[in-house]
Design an enzyme around this catalytic site. Structure first.
Site, mmCIF file in Angstrom:
data_model
loop_
_atom_site.group_PDB
_atom_site.id
_atom_site.type_symbol
_atom_site.label_atom_id
_atom_site.label_comp_id
_atom_site.label_asym_id
_atom_site.label_seq_id
_atom_site.Cartn_x
_atom_site.Cartn_y
_atom_site.Cartn_z
ATOM 1 N N ASN A 365 18.371 23.474 6.300
ATOM 2 C CA ASN A 365 17.636 22.417 5.596
ATOM 3 C C ASN A 365 17.777 21.107 6.349
ATOM 4 O O ASN A 365 17.088 20.862 7.316
ATOM 5 C CB ASN A 365 18.134 22.299 4.156
ATOM 6 C CG ASN A 365 17.607 21.047 3.473
ATOM 7 O OD1 ASN A 365 16.429 20.752 3.566
ATOM 8 N ND2 ASN A 365 18.475 20.279 2.840
ATOM 9 N N GLU A 366 18.742 20.276 5.904
ATOM 10 C CA GLU A 366 18.940 18.986 6.578
ATOM 11 C C GLU A 366 20.193 19.099 7.426
ATOM 12 O O GLU A 366 21.183 18.436 7.159
ATOM 13 C CB GLU A 366 19.131 17.903 5.520
ATOM 14 C CG GLU A 366 17.966 16.983 5.385
ATOM 15 C CD GLU A 366 18.182 15.926 4.323
ATOM 16 O OE1 GLU A 366 19.304 15.744 3.814
ATOM 17 O OE2 GLU A 366 17.185 15.270 3.995
#
Ligand code: AHR
Length: 648
Positions: A365-366
């Site tokens: 994701n991040e």
């Protein structure tokens, strides 16, 4: 001299569109949505289950439940744990009843911030039970805050062979109440075990039993999103690796899906959510089905062997990454594989023999840093070897600039990443300034996915952020830059998507809900307008030979729709002045004499939508007459204007 001044003033007031000058194709996936189970987005939100802690698996086994009764004695209601036999759903309730009447022995569930009850709607009550002799009747009731019964039924458990059985019964509510409760009271003498005490409304999406909240899904369907990114977000990563999202644990019979704590449960001290868990009733099968239902491409995001770097930042050693990579490979098989493959068979057994046609997947994701790049390289190699047709989305970290971003952006482009995911939670001014961000991006290299963005009225993660018009119009202005650069920016999604009015952790959010209602924020309508007017080809739109990105507060982009044969021009006036522009249409195509003008406007930048004024800021449409090949466009202060005209 005087004549020249007049000419240049005139030129500045001209917007020139040329539908023959096609700049690029619009990606069919453009303008999607990003679903994460944050803000009670899934449990207590789109997953329509009304009973909180239905299987007693919360950290506190009776959280959400209250047990009462004149006959209630120590030991009458016990939480038992069979974890050696069933580690996914270990706890259940053992009831020892001597009750003869209402009030003797009962338990009440508070629901998720109450239970929304609608007059005339049916409710499906179901329960798993086990008993060796019949004797205890279960009376299910929806009650208001005064104890008034809004709907009730009686379930007579039929099996008496000491085997677990599922039984259900449907009843109808007689009144609409925002915050009702659910009471189960017992009648009769005997012992019975209970588990997964469940209540679903009859108006789920497509009337699927145990399904999703119809009104929330409808809001998504109304956007005609190009894709659904799922399941997150930080939820993919987990606080630590034990609470990461594991898709294999979210499929198959709901009763076997092991609940975990939601990582937003403790994330923000100012918005504690001790009762926030993930039951995975909305799991990966339901997600693929939802995407299919509303015509969106699925875009799953998988954990890449890294827990949330804001939290524990745990890493899986590189030589132990294999199960994570295998999960990604198996997900493609689950989505697309033949029914004879092991995971394709599971999909078929769940009721969907046809493939879901998965085309892309996010790895991480991040995530950021060299540790991400190392893990990503292993994932990419394995995925591309096996499924070269699947496009991979890679993370560029948490911010759209700075050291983390630069390292990833440079390295990912060297690695020839298919698509790079950029996130920006920034002030409205940032969005205005960055409308030209992608004008200078490399046209040939990796594409961009604007995977999470939202203008923040106060500051990122500030609980006072509002979904106001200032933020929404700044996003609309910025999005002209995404549209203009369709060659580079292939997909975009606002974040987060849903928020429960009392159960949120993060604001702003695109769609707000309570137990009975749903409303779209101004940001929702901006997203919807782009999506419904995305066209098929980006065309040239200039003023003074320049892209229109802030001159006099105006931002503009244009597309044609080759299917409907229309020109679609978007012009945003972010200034406090009314402005008139002549939109001259050049090239060989002729405008029809009639078109339509769609406008979102409010003179007050603090204006918001709310449950009581849900469409305060929403698009209004009117017919417009057109003379020749130019359109005189008068724009109100702070307005988002779309002109849609047939062309030949
Ligand atoms: O959208 C809320 C959070 O913002 C997401 O979970 C995460 O990816 C980002 O930091």
């Amino acid at each position: 001299m005087i004549a020249l001044c007049i000419l240049s003033a005139k030129a500045q007031n001209n917007i020139v569109v040329n539908p023959d000058k096609v700049v690029s194709k619009v990606s069919p996936e453009m303008w999607g949505v990003f679903f994460e189970d944050i803000n009670m987005g899934a449990d207590g939100g789109i997953y329509a289950e009304l009973i909180k802690n239905r299987s007693f698996e919360f950290y506190k086994p009776l959280m959400g439940w209250k047990t009462t009764g004149e006959q209630l004695k120590e030991g009458d209601l016990l939480v038992l744990n069979r974890k050696e036999k069933d580690s996914n759903n270990p706890r259940y309730l053992h009831v020892n009843s001597r009750a003869v009447k209402k009030g003797d022995l009962s338990m009440t569930n508070e629901g998720f911030k109450g239970i929304g009850v609608k007059k005339g709607l049916t409710y499906d009550f179901s329960v798993y039970y086990r008993q060796s002799a019949a004797g205890v009747k279960l009376h299910a009731e929806l009650v208001d805050s005064t104890g008034k019964v809004l709907g009730s039924t009686v379930l007579n458990p039929e099996r008496a062979d000491n085997q677990w059985a599922l039984q259900s019964v449907t009843f109808t509510a007689s009144e609409t109440v925002q915050k009702a409760k659910f009471t189960l009271w017992f009648e009769g003498a005997g012992e019975i075990d209970l588990d997964i005490i469940s209540l679903f409304p009859g108006d789920t999406w497509k009337k699927r039993r145990g399904g999703l909240r119809g009104d929330m899904v409808q809001m998504l369907a109304d956007m005609k999103p190009g894709f659904i990114r799922f399941p997150g977000g930080c939820i993919v990563e987990g606080y630590d690796l034990s609470t990461r999202y594991q898709w294999k644990k979210t499929i198959g019979p709901v009763a076997n899906r092991k609940l975990i704590v939601n990582r937003w449960n403790t994330e923000f001290a100012h918005r504690p959510a001790p009762d926030y868990y993930q039951t995975f009733g909305l799991g990966f099968f339901e997600y693929f089905q939802l995407a299919e239902d509303i015509g969106a491409e699925p875009l799953p995001i998988l954990n890449c062997g890294m827990a949330c770097q804001f939290n524990s930042a745990e890493l899986v050693p590189l030589d132990e990454l294999e199960p994570y990579i295998q999960d990604a490979l198996d997900l493609v098989e689950f989505a697309n594989g033949d029914v004879k493959t092991p995971w394709g068979k599971v999909r078929a057994e769940m009721g969907h023999p046809a493939p879901f046609n998965l085309k892309m997947m996010g790895v991480g994701n991040e995530n950021w840093g060299p540790q991400y790049l190392e893990r990503l390289a292993l994932f990419t190699k394995a995925m591309k070897d096996r499924y070269p047709e699947i496009k991979l989305i890679n993370s560029s970290g948490t911010d759209p600039e700075g050291e983390r971003f630069d390292l990833l952006n440079t390295s990912l482009r060297k690695m020839k990443a298919d698509i790079i995911d950029e996130h920006y939670y920034r002030a409205p001014e940032w969005f205005l300034k960055n409308a030209t961000r992608y004008d200078s991006y490399d046209r040939k290299g990796s594409r961009v996915f604007a995977g999470e963005y939202a203008a923040q009225s106060v500051g990122t993660t500030k609980p006072t952020n509002k979904n106001n018009w200032q933020c929404a119009i700044a996003e609309a202005a910025f999005m002209t830059g995404l549209e203009r650069n369709a060659e580079v920016v292939q997909m975009a999604s606002y974040a987060p998507l849903f928020a429960q009015a009392e159960g949120w952790q993060w604001t702003p959010d695109m769609i707000w809900v309570d137990n009975l209602q749903v409303y779209g924020t101004p940001n929702y309508y901006v997203q919807q307008l782009y999506s419904l007017n995305k066209g098929t080809d980006v065309v040239s739109i200039l003023a003074d030979q320049k892209v229109i990105a802030g001159q006099d507060g105006i931002y503009a982009s244009a597309v044609i729709d080759s299917r409907t044969k229309e020109l679609i021009v978007k012009v945003i006036n972010t200034s406090a002045q009314p402005l008139t522009r002549n939109v001259a249409v050049e090239g060989g195509k002729k405008l029809a004499a009639k078109g339509k003008l769609i406008v979102m406007q409010n003179a007050n930048l603090n204006a918001v939508n709310s449950f009581s004024n849900a469409v305060n800021l929403s698009p209004k449409e009117q017919a417009v007459k057109i003379k020749g090949n130019s359109i005189s466009l008068t724009m109100q202060p702070y307005s988002f204007n779309i002109v849609r005209v047939p062309i030949q």
